[in-house]
Design an enzyme around this catalytic site. Structure first.
Site, mmCIF file in Angstrom:
data_model
loop_
_atom_site.group_PDB
_atom_site.id
_atom_site.type_symbol
_atom_site.label_atom_id
_atom_site.label_comp_id
_atom_site.label_asym_id
_atom_site.label_seq_id
_atom_site.Cartn_x
_atom_site.Cartn_y
_atom_site.Cartn_z
ATOM 1 C CD GLU A 116 -2.869 -1.393 0.289
ATOM 2 O OE1 GLU A 116 -2.903 -0.568 -0.654
ATOM 3 O OE2 GLU A 116 -3.627 -2.363 0.365
ATOM 4 C CG HIS A 139 -4.409 0.119 5.704
ATOM 5 N ND1 HIS A 139 -5.779 0.249 5.597
ATOM 6 C CD2 HIS A 139 -4.120 -1.123 5.252
ATOM 7 C CE1 HIS A 139 -6.280 -0.872 5.091
ATOM 8 N NE2 HIS A 139 -5.286 -1.723 4.871
ATOM 9 C CD GLU A 169 -13.253 9.942 23.009
ATOM 10 O OE1 GLU A 169 -13.359 8.737 23.252
ATOM 11 O OE2 GLU A 169 -12.265 10.620 23.319
ATOM 12 C CG HIS A 210 -9.267 -3.400 2.766
ATOM 13 N ND1 HIS A 210 -8.568 -3.754 1.638
ATOM 14 C CD2 HIS A 210 -8.329 -3.338 3.753
ATOM 15 C CE1 HIS A 210 -7.286 -3.924 1.933
ATOM 16 N NE2 HIS A 210 -7.122 -3.666 3.208
HETATM 17 P P1 13P Z 1 1.033 -5.412 3.186
HETATM 18 O O1 13P Z 1 1.443 -6.674 3.900
HETATM 19 O O2 13P Z 1 1.568 -5.341 1.793
HETATM 20 O O3 13P Z 1 1.361 -4.192 4.016
HETATM 21 O O4 13P Z 1 -0.552 -5.447 2.997
HETATM 22 C C1 13P Z 1 -1.395 -5.557 4.098
HETATM 23 C C2 13P Z 1 -2.709 -4.892 3.873
HETATM 24 O O5 13P Z 1 -3.384 -4.545 4.827
HETATM 25 C C3 13P Z 1 -3.166 -4.632 2.486
HETATM 26 O O6 13P Z 1 -4.224 -3.735 2.462
HETATM 27 ZN ZN ZN Z 2 -5.383 -3.747 4.336
#
Ligand code: 13P
Ligand code: ZN
Length: 270
Positions: A116, A139, A169, A210
């Site tokens: 990512e 992420h 909050e 996701h």
């Molecule tokens: P990576 O292992 O490449 O960081 O991917 C994990 C992930 O959360 C993909 O969205």
């Molecule tokens: Zn991910």
């Protein structure tokens, strides 16, 4: 040269990945983090001029030319970072208008940065335009936010309002609300581009079915931002199937704006 494993940024990164794993946000290799660093922060820990290898990024980001990033590796498990930081993390410097990343430390054993990376770098560039103090893109796959994207309207106003109503909050922590992307193929420059576009107006971007992206000035702040939204999503899932007897009204949300000197995203409150 000082030991990079004792550098404050390394200690904090290791603690954060461990913490995120313990929250259940990062199963297996799920999730990734990039932390932007200044030359002054890293130079004492690196051998001057030494580049381990150059890795093509597949995109351009001229705004980030010469910037340093400590970033998690693709396929690496957050739960292991504290035991093998040199395999699971890498310190890179972007060159050639962002088209190349010089690996200065880490990814031992031939690893590379997260798949990512485009979404991270483009999000850094987007956030820096609106907040010069931004340093982190994070992420992860928090279970309640993820679950919520299966049952809740993905309209950004509706999604944000529900989160704001789930805990007092929330409006104070993320007055700009959350942006939402529909399901898209991950790990591509395209999802990177649209995520960055969404980062222009909010520090939280939900990837439906996701996970979520968060951005902020520090690892702690960004963790706290995701933690707050995730807790609100948890409350929502606990009550969504029950008759709602009470809520936080728009009038009360306006009172929070005044008390905490924050401004809700225009048009998101009645
Ligand atoms: P990576 O292992 O490449 O960081 O991917 C994990 C992930 O959360 C993909 O969205
Ligand atoms: Zn991910």
């Amino acid at each position: 040269m000082k030991d990079i494993l004792n550098a404050p940024f390394m200690v904090e990164m290791t603690r954060t990945t461990t913490n995120m794993y313990q929250q259940g946000w990062d199963e297996r290799n799920g999730g990734n983090i990039s932390l932007m660093l200044e030359r002054e922060q890293v130079e004492d820990y690196l051998e001057r001029g030494k580049v381990l290898r150059a890795i093509p990024t597949g995109f351009s980001a001229p705004e980030l030319e010469g910037k340093y990033f400590l970033v998690t590796g693709t396929g690496k498990y957050f739960k292991n970072v504290r035991y093998e930081p040199e395999e699971d993390l890498g310190l890179v410097r972007l060159t050639d208008g962002g088209a190349q990343a010089q690996l200065l430390w880490g990814f031992a054993g031939g690893g590379s940065f997260t798949s990512e990376f485009p979404a991270h770098m483009m999000s850094h560039a987007a956030r820096l335009k609106v907040d010069a103090g931004n340093r982190v893109v994070m992420h992860c796959h928090p279970v309640n936010l993820l679950a919520m994207t299966y049952v809740h309207d993905l309209d950004e106003r509706a999604f944000t309002r529900t989160l704001w109503q789930m805990s007092t909050e929330c409006l104070v922590v993320f007055p700009e609300g959350v942006n939402v992307l529909p399901w898209m193929l991950c790990g591509t420059a395209e999802i990177g581009r649209v995520t960055a576009e969404k980062m222009g107006t909010a520090r939280l971007v939900v990837w439906a079915q996701h996970g979520i992206y968060g951005a902020g000035g520090s690892l702690d702040e960004t963790f706290g931002l995701i933690e707050t939204a995730e807790k609100a999503a948890e409350v929502y899932l606990k009550i969504a199937h029950l008759p709602r007897r009470n809520t936080i009204t728009d009038e009360q949300l306006h009172l929070l704006e005044q008390r905490f000197n924050v401004k809700a995203r225009p048009g998101f409150l009645d």
